[in-house]
Design a protein around this motif. Sequence first.
Motif, PDB file in Angstrom:
ATOM      1  N   PRO A  95      -4.962  60.990   7.142  1.00 44.63           N
ATOM      2  CA  PRO A  95      -3.964  61.749   6.381  1.00 44.63           C
ATOM      3  C   PRO A  95      -3.272  62.774   7.283  1.00 44.63           C
ATOM      4  O   PRO A  95      -3.828  63.204   8.294  1.00 44.63           O
ATOM      5  N   THR A  96      -2.072  63.164   6.903  1.00 45.90           N
ATOM      6  CA  THR A  96      -1.280  64.116   7.669  1.00 45.90           C
ATOM      7  C   THR A  96      -1.050  65.367   6.840  1.00 45.90           C
ATOM      8  O   THR A  96      -0.624  65.279   5.686  1.00 45.90           O
ATOM      9  N   LEU A  97      -1.329  66.525   7.430  1.00 44.05           N
ATOM     10  CA  LEU A  97      -0.974  67.781   6.798  1.00 44.05           C
ATOM     11  C   LEU A  97       0.504  67.996   7.072  1.00 44.05           C
ATOM     12  O   LEU A  97       0.905  68.342   8.174  1.00 44.05           O
ATOM     13  N   SER A  98       1.338  67.716   6.077  1.00 44.62           N
ATOM     14  CA  SER A  98       2.790  67.770   6.246  1.00 44.62           C
ATOM     15  C   SER A  98       3.321  69.190   6.227  1.00 44.62           C
ATOM     16  O   SER A  98       4.266  69.509   6.933  1.00 44.62           O
ATOM     17  N   SER A  99       2.728  70.041   5.369  1.00 50.55           N
ATOM     18  CA  SER A  99       3.159  71.434   5.337  1.00 50.55           C
ATOM     19  C   SER A  99       2.085  72.281   4.682  1.00 50.55           C
ATOM     20  O   SER A  99       1.242  71.793   3.924  1.00 50.55           O
ATOM     21  N   LYS A 100       2.135  73.553   4.997  1.00 55.32           N
ATOM     22  CA  LYS A 100       1.272  74.546   4.370  1.00 55.32           C
ATOM     23  C   LYS A 100       2.122  75.771   4.088  1.00 55.32           C
ATOM     24  O   LYS A 100       2.716  76.336   4.999  1.00 55.32           O
ATOM     25  N   GLN A 101       2.225  76.108   2.817  1.00 55.28           N
ATOM     26  CA  GLN A 101       2.997  77.283   2.408  1.00 55.28           C
ATOM     27  C   GLN A 101       2.076  78.164   1.588  1.00 55.28           C
ATOM     28  O   GLN A 101       1.797  77.864   0.427  1.00 55.28           O
ATOM     29  N   GLY A 102       1.600  79.232   2.214  1.00 54.23           N
ATOM     30  CA  GLY A 102       0.639  80.094   1.538  1.00 54.23           C
ATOM     31  C   GLY A 102      -0.638  79.325   1.279  1.00 54.23           C
ATOM     32  O   GLY A 102      -1.257  78.798   2.193  1.00 54.23           O
ATOM     33  N   LEU A 103      -1.014  79.242   0.018  1.00 56.88           N
ATOM     34  CA  LEU A 103      -2.236  78.534  -0.356  1.00 56.88           C
ATOM     35  C   LEU A 103      -1.971  77.101  -0.824  1.00 56.88           C
ATOM     36  O   LEU A 103      -2.849  76.458  -1.389  1.00 56.88           O
ATOM     37  N   VAL A 104      -0.759  76.619  -0.604  1.00 54.88           N
ATOM     38  CA  VAL A 104      -0.386  75.271  -1.055  1.00 54.88           C
ATOM     39  C   VAL A 104      -0.268  74.350   0.158  1.00 54.88           C
ATOM     40  O   VAL A 104       0.467  74.624   1.103  1.00 54.88           O
ATOM     41  N   PHE A 105      -1.011  73.255   0.114  1.00 58.26           N
ATOM     42  CA  PHE A 105      -1.041  72.277   1.185  1.00 58.26           C
ATOM     43  C   PHE A 105      -0.348  71.003   0.711  1.00 58.26           C
ATOM     44  O   PHE A 105      -0.583  70.559  -0.420  1.00 58.26           O
ATOM     45  N   THR A 106       0.479  70.429   1.550  1.00 62.66           N
ATOM     46  CA  THR A 106       1.074  69.126   1.266  1.00 62.66           C
ATOM     47  C   THR A 106       0.507  68.137   2.260  1.00 62.66           C
ATOM     48  O   THR A 106       0.642  68.309   3.477  1.00 62.66           O
ATOM     49  N   VAL A 107      -0.137  67.098   1.748  1.00 64.64           N
ATOM     50  CA  VAL A 107      -0.800  66.093   2.572  1.00 64.64           C
ATOM     51  C   VAL A 107      -0.190  64.736   2.256  1.00 64.64           C
ATOM     52  O   VAL A 107       0.027  64.403   1.086  1.00 64.64           O
ATOM     53  N   THR A 108       0.104  63.973   3.294  1.00 69.16           N
ATOM     54  CA  THR A 108       0.635  62.618   3.112  1.00 69.16           C
ATOM     55  C   THR A 108      -0.307  61.612   3.776  1.00 69.16           C
ATOM     56  O   THR A 108      -1.054  61.960   4.689  1.00 69.16           O
ATOM     57  N   ALA A 109      -0.236  60.382   3.285  1.00 66.25           N
ATOM     58  CA  ALA A 109      -1.046  59.311   3.865  1.00 66.25           C
ATOM     59  C   ALA A 109      -0.414  57.976   3.502  1.00 66.25           C
ATOM     60  O   ALA A 109       0.403  57.883   2.580  1.00 66.25           O
ATOM     61  N   THR A 110      -0.799  56.964   4.242  1.00 66.29           N
ATOM     62  CA  THR A 110      -0.405  55.600   3.915  1.00 66.29           C
ATOM     63  C   THR A 110      -1.669  54.821   3.591  1.00 66.29           C
ATOM     64  O   THR A 110      -2.647  54.867   4.345  1.00 66.29           O
ATOM     65  N   LEU A 111      -1.627  54.131   2.465  1.00 67.76           N
ATOM     66  CA  LEU A 111      -2.780  53.364   2.012  1.00 67.76           C
ATOM     67  C   LEU A 111      -2.458  51.880   2.031  1.00 67.76           C
ATOM     68  O   LEU A 111      -1.341  51.471   1.716  1.00 67.76           O
ATOM     69  N   GLU A 112      -3.441  51.086   2.382  1.00 61.28           N
ATOM     70  CA  GLU A 112      -3.357  49.638   2.173  1.00 61.28           C
ATOM     71  C   GLU A 112      -4.094  49.376   0.873  1.00 61.28           C
ATOM     72  O   GLU A 112      -5.235  49.803   0.705  1.00 61.28           O
ATOM     73  N   VAL A 113      -3.417  48.709  -0.052  1.00 66.76           N
ATOM     74  CA  VAL A 113      -3.917  48.582  -1.420  1.00 66.76           C
ATOM     75  C   VAL A 113      -4.040  47.106  -1.799  1.00 66.76           C
ATOM     76  O   VAL A 113      -3.093  46.337  -1.631  1.00 66.76           O
ATOM     77  N   LYS A 114      -5.205  46.743  -2.310  1.00 65.25           N
ATOM     78  CA  LYS A 114      -5.393  45.372  -2.794  1.00 65.25           C
ATOM     79  C   LYS A 114      -4.622  45.201  -4.104  1.00 65.25           C
ATOM     80  O   LYS A 114      -4.745  46.033  -5.013  1.00 65.25           O
ATOM     81  N   PRO A 115      -3.839  44.135  -4.216  1.00 61.39           N
ATOM     82  CA  PRO A 115      -3.095  43.931  -5.470  1.00 61.39           C
ATOM     83  C   PRO A 115      -4.031  43.561  -6.613  1.00 61.39           C
ATOM     84  O   PRO A 115      -5.119  43.031  -6.398  1.00 61.39           O
ATOM     85  N   LEU A 116      -3.582  43.866  -7.822  1.00 63.26           N
ATOM     86  CA  LEU A 116      -4.329  43.453  -9.000  1.00 63.26           C
ATOM     87  C   LEU A 116      -4.109  41.968  -9.248  1.00 63.26           C
ATOM     88  O   LEU A 116      -3.143  41.373  -8.751  1.00 63.26           O
ATOM     89  N   VAL A 117      -4.966  41.391 -10.040  1.00 60.71           N
ATOM     90  CA  VAL A 117      -4.816  39.983 -10.392  1.00 60.71           C
ATOM     91  C   VAL A 117      -3.571  39.833 -11.259  1.00 60.71           C
ATOM     92  O   VAL A 117      -3.380  40.582 -12.221  1.00 60.71           O
ATOM     93  N   GLU A 118      -2.717  38.895 -10.894  1.00 63.89           N
ATOM     94  CA  GLU A 118      -1.471  38.677 -11.637  1.00 63.89           C
ATOM     95  C   GLU A 118      -1.739  37.859 -12.894  1.00 63.89           C
ATOM     96  O   GLU A 118      -2.516  36.911 -12.864  1.00 63.89           O
ATOM     97  N   ASP A 119      -1.089  38.241 -13.980  1.00 62.35           N
ATOM     98  CA  ASP A 119      -1.141  37.466 -15.209  1.00 62.35           C
ATOM     99  C   ASP A 119       0.183  36.708 -15.304  1.00 62.35           C
ATOM    100  O   ASP A 119       1.178  37.242 -15.797  1.00 62.35           O
ATOM    101  N   GLU A 120       0.192  35.501 -14.794  1.00 58.68           N
ATOM    102  CA  GLU A 120       1.435  34.725 -14.711  1.00 58.68           C
ATOM    103  C   GLU A 120       2.030  34.455 -16.088  1.00 58.68           C
ATOM    104  O   GLU A 120       3.247  34.443 -16.241  1.00 58.68           O
ATOM    105  N   ALA A 121       1.178  34.249 -17.094  1.00 62.38           N
ATOM    106  CA  ALA A 121       1.679  33.963 -18.442  1.00 62.38           C
ATOM    107  C   ALA A 121       2.448  35.164 -18.999  1.00 62.38           C
ATOM    108  O   ALA A 121       3.511  35.006 -19.596  1.00 62.38           O
ATOM    109  N   VAL A 122       1.933  36.368 -18.788  1.00 62.70           N
ATOM    110  CA  VAL A 122       2.619  37.565 -19.274  1.00 62.70           C
ATOM    111  C   VAL A 122       3.921  37.762 -18.508  1.00 62.70           C
ATOM    112  O   VAL A 122       4.961  38.080 -19.101  1.00 62.70           O
ATOM    113  N   ASP A 123       3.889  37.568 -17.179  1.00 64.91           N
ATOM    114  CA  ASP A 123       5.118  37.687 -16.385  1.00 64.91           C
ATOM    115  C   ASP A 123       6.180  36.707 -16.880  1.00 64.91           C
ATOM    116  O   ASP A 123       7.347  37.067 -17.036  1.00 64.91           O
TER     117      ASP A 123
END
Length: 161
Positions: A95-123
Amino acid sequence: MNRLKYCVTQSGYSAKLGDGVVSQKLDGGASRYRRSLKNVPHSVSVQWVIQEAGYQYLMAFYRVWRRKPNQAFLATLVIDDAPAQDYQCFFTESPTLSSKQGLVFTVTATLEVKPLVEDEAVDDLIVEFGNESDDDLSSLADPLEKLVNVDLPDALENLDA
């Protein structure tokens, strides 16, 4: 499996869906497309705006995950569908500490996320509804809201008479 306690902010949130579609450019014509892979992971850029205790928690969470980086963790995200759902995630980098203003921290990150199972019938049903209906698609998204907020009060109004 650990669960990330903090939800990401809606601003600074983006997701590139893994689609598994490959295109081949052709000379003098449109590209050719084909499905090559299934369950391609999503790439999600996230941001947290937190205070000091939240920052300590987030950094500790990352360090615990880093000990066994092959173990996914759960995070609540909006990717495959409109409601927030639990996804299995991995940090792609620290994660990256993008900014800190007083007591407020802004943190960014990139996640690799497993997709959910697709419901083709609903789609298929949703797309068919869109193809055949002149109605706004929001009427499909929440029929219960219409039932509770429109149909029920109208029905009760008739009983008062």
